[in-house]
Design an enzyme around this catalytic site. Sequence first.
Site, PDB file in Angstrom:
ATOM      1  N   GLN A  50      -5.264 -12.327 -12.651  1.00 51.25           N
ATOM      2  CA  GLN A  50      -5.086 -11.141 -13.490  1.00 51.25           C
ATOM      3  C   GLN A  50      -3.645 -10.940 -13.967  1.00 51.25           C
ATOM      4  O   GLN A  50      -3.329  -9.919 -14.563  1.00 51.25           O
ATOM      5  CB  GLN A  50      -5.615  -9.894 -12.786  1.00 51.25           C
ATOM      6  CG  GLN A  50      -4.806  -9.414 -11.597  1.00 51.25           C
ATOM      7  CD  GLN A  50      -5.541  -8.346 -10.809  1.00 51.25           C
ATOM      8  OE1 GLN A  50      -6.505  -8.616 -10.116  1.00 51.25           O
ATOM      9  NE2 GLN A  50      -5.095  -7.097 -10.907  1.00 51.25           N
ATOM     10  N   GLY A  81      -9.357   3.724  -7.770  1.00 52.80           N
ATOM     11  CA  GLY A  81      -8.554   4.864  -8.205  1.00 52.80           C
ATOM     12  C   GLY A  81      -8.681   5.105  -9.705  1.00 52.80           C
ATOM     13  O   GLY A  81      -8.784   4.175 -10.491  1.00 52.80           O
ATOM     14  N   HIS A 111      -3.574   4.293  -2.058  1.00 56.04           N
ATOM     15  CA  HIS A 111      -4.533   3.361  -1.442  1.00 56.04           C
ATOM     16  C   HIS A 111      -5.180   3.999  -0.204  1.00 56.04           C
ATOM     17  O   HIS A 111      -6.368   3.829   0.043  1.00 56.04           O
ATOM     18  CB  HIS A 111      -3.821   2.072  -1.004  1.00 56.04           C
ATOM     19  CG  HIS A 111      -3.251   1.259  -2.130  1.00 56.04           C
ATOM     20  ND1 HIS A 111      -1.904   1.175  -2.376  1.00 56.04           N
ATOM     21  CD2 HIS A 111      -3.863   0.496  -3.073  1.00 56.04           C
ATOM     22  CE1 HIS A 111      -1.685   0.382  -3.411  1.00 56.04           C
ATOM     23  NE2 HIS A 111      -2.852  -0.040  -3.866  1.00 56.04           N
ATOM     24  N   LEU A 149       0.812  -1.218   0.000  1.00 55.59           N
ATOM     25  CA  LEU A 149       0.000   0.000   0.000  1.00 55.59           C
ATOM     26  C   LEU A 149       0.848   1.272   0.000  1.00 55.59           C
ATOM     27  O   LEU A 149       1.885   1.340   0.654  1.00 55.59           O
ATOM     28  CB  LEU A 149      -0.928  -0.011   1.216  1.00 55.59           C
ATOM     29  CG  LEU A 149      -1.841  -1.238   1.330  1.00 55.59           C
ATOM     30  CD1 LEU A 149      -2.750  -1.101   2.552  1.00 55.59           C
ATOM     31  CD2 LEU A 149      -2.664  -1.447   0.068  1.00 55.59           C
ATOM     32  N   HIS A 150       0.369   2.275  -0.719  1.00 57.06           N
ATOM     33  CA  HIS A 150       0.992   3.595  -0.726  1.00 57.06           C
ATOM     34  C   HIS A 150      -0.098   4.638  -0.468  1.00 57.06           C
ATOM     35  O   HIS A 150      -1.272   4.280  -0.245  1.00 57.06           O
ATOM     36  CB  HIS A 150       1.729   3.843  -2.053  1.00 57.06           C
ATOM     37  CG  HIS A 150       0.896   3.565  -3.277  1.00 57.06           C
ATOM     38  ND1 HIS A 150      -0.222   4.308  -3.600  1.00 57.06           N
ATOM     39  CD2 HIS A 150       0.996   2.613  -4.243  1.00 57.06           C
ATOM     40  CE1 HIS A 150      -0.748   3.839  -4.723  1.00 57.06           C
ATOM     41  NE2 HIS A 150      -0.037   2.803  -5.131  1.00 57.06           N
TER      42      HIS A 150
HETATM   43  O1  PAF Z   1      -6.275  -2.399  -8.692  1.00 54.60           O
HETATM   44  C1  PAF Z   1      -5.904  -3.412  -8.080  1.00 54.60           C
HETATM   45  O2  PAF Z   1      -5.065  -3.363  -7.172  1.00 54.60           O
HETATM   46  C2  PAF Z   1      -6.461  -4.771  -8.480  1.00 54.60           C
HETATM   47  O3  PAF Z   1      -6.686  -4.847  -9.850  1.00 54.60           O
HETATM   48  C3  PAF Z   1      -7.739  -5.137  -7.701  1.00 54.60           C
HETATM   49  C4  PAF Z   1      -8.878  -4.190  -8.001  1.00 54.60           C
HETATM   50  C5  PAF Z   1      -7.439  -5.127  -6.207  1.00 54.60           C
HETATM   51  C6  PAF Z   1      -8.200  -6.546  -8.083  1.00 54.60           C
HETATM   52  O4  PAF Z   1      -7.238  -7.513  -7.784  1.00 54.60           O
END
Ligand code: PAF
Length: 282
Positions: free
Chosen positions: A57, A148, A33, A29-30
Amino acid sequence: MLIARSISELRQHLATSHRPAFVPTMGNLHAGHIQLIEQAKPQGDCTVASIFVNRLQFLPHEDFDSYPRTWEADCAKLEAAGCNVVFAPREIDLYPETQTVKVHTDPALGNILEGEFRPGFFTGVSTVVMKLFMSVFAGKSQGVTAFGKKDYQQLMVIRQMVRQFALPIEVVGVDTCRAEDGLALSSRNGYLSASERTEALQLSLALRALGRDALASSHALAAQRPSLEAKAMEGLRQRGWQPDYLTVRRRHDLQAPKAGDALVVLGAAKLGTTRLIDNFEI
Ligand code: PAF
């Protein structure tokens, strides 16, 4: 701050919540977030963040294994931001069996730009986000989630999914958080060497210049767009970047703009081995 490792534990923690405010993350996290948490928090009665690096993903050659996992630091930041619940499932908890049922995004939105260069990316994102939404919001008549604008196309994909599945969730788009010099904050900025970090700003500068050129061309934009985009990409190439795209689109569906459309410029380019993305609404 409560920690939930499984969907059932999470649901117990949320039993008395009528309107959860949820921020999905992959951790590391930065400040961007934390800004999402801060925007979401006042809009719900219980603030939940998930930390889950979602294998679905990532393409096989991408950085799933090396993606930074910074659990202790993440929890400290979330607690300081007033997060109430962290949902950090293990892979086996979120995907106890192979996830063969998936959310396939509309190809018109999900197979362009990021989807063209990272095939399957938005299916992976939409599938995990749907599953996270089901974990957090099932049984609730309302909820809010914050995404974001840094990942602009992702925000559009999630908005479309929420709309088309009639999920009772308000999606809040939060402005990109930038370093003092203007670089968009990203977990992947940590991969940059010192000299690359200085150079990285050139992507946003190229996008800003493309945005200015697009606005200046006004009614001739349709005709001039390809050459303006090619010029912006060539500028980065000359500096040693490998651009995937720098483009001017209309905001709501990221298709080629028509006169009068609200516009966004978006770009993705590799600097060394690090792929960066950025965008500006213009
Ligand atoms: O934006 C992200 O960090 C990722 O794509 C998410 C939305 C947490 C899904 O894994």
